[in-house]
Design an enzyme around this catalytic site. Structure first.
Site, short mmCIF file in Angstrom:
data_model
loop_
_atom_site.label_atom_id
_atom_site.label_comp_id
_atom_site.label_asym_id
_atom_site.label_seq_id
_atom_site.Cartn_x
_atom_site.Cartn_y
_atom_site.Cartn_z
CB CYS A 1 3.30 -4.00 0.18
SG CYS A 1 3.79 -4.24 1.57
CD GLU B 1 5.96 2.46 3.09
OE1 GLU B 1 6.29 1.96 4.01
OE2 GLU B 1 6.28 2.09 1.87
CG HIS C 1 3.27 -0.55 6.22
ND1 HIS C 1 2.61 -2.07 6.13
CD2 HIS C 1 3.80 -0.49 4.86
CE1 HIS C 1 2.67 -2.50 4.91
NE2 HIS C 1 3.33 -1.72 4.09
#
EC number: 3.5.1.88
Length: 183
Positions: free
Chosen positions: A110, A154, A157
């Site tokens: 990441c 993603e 996140h």
């Protein structure tokens, strides 16, 4: 232009927040941010530009990683067959997923995490994602393999979840049940 100094690091509170929906149609400012996120990924994968601007190569970026708590993601990745995929999306949502799992044999990394965290990250093998693209079009994507994993990383996140939250703390290299390994 987004650079490594714009990317917040593990431990920053924004990375643990649930990002807000982007009001649609998206503002010019939000479109500009999303466009810059895609540019970062493209530039970071070009060895000359990456060196010139000191960019760490990435294949996905979520707005919370640049300290913007909004539901926006950019993906720029080559799949297992060598086909290039580029997405810039607002409000992506996983609407369905397979029972079957998959994981990257190399583990995940990441841009917001500066250390290597070894272990398998179980993901869904196939997902269906609905979102709005940068031009305001509704998109409905069926993803598998590496693309499916990148999207799940993603979208996590956007929900304040980090990839290492999924790693089995007792046995990091425990192969997830009913899972396809992805090289």
């Amino acid at each position: 232009m987004i650079t490594m100094k714009d990317i917040i690091r593990d431990g920053h509170p924004t990375l643990r927040q649930t990002a807000k929906e982007v009001p649609l149609p998206a503002s010019d400012e939000d479109k500009q941010i999303l466009q810059e996120m895609v540019e970062y990924l493209k530039n970071s994968q070009d060895p000359e530009l990456a060196e010139k601007y000191d960019l760490r190569p990435g294949i996905g970026l979520a707005a919370p990683q640049i300290n913007i708590s909004k539901r926006m993601i950019a993906v720029h990745v080559e799949d297992e067959k060598g086909k290039q995929h580029t997405y810039a999306l607002f409000n992506p949502k996983i609407v369905s997923h397979s029972v079957e799992r998959s994981y990257l044999t190399s583990g995940e990394g990441c841009l917001s995490v500066d250390r290597s965290i070894p272990g398998y990250v179980p993901r869904y093998a196939r997902i269906r994602v609905k979102a709005t693209d940068i031009d305001g079009n509704e998109v409905d994507l069926r993803l598998k393999g590496l693309l499916s994993i990148v999207f799940q990383h993603e979208i996590d996140h956007l929900n304040g979840i980090m990839f290492y939250d999924h790693i089995d703390q007792e046995n990091p290299f425990k192969v997830p049940e009913n899972a396809i390994p992805i090289e």
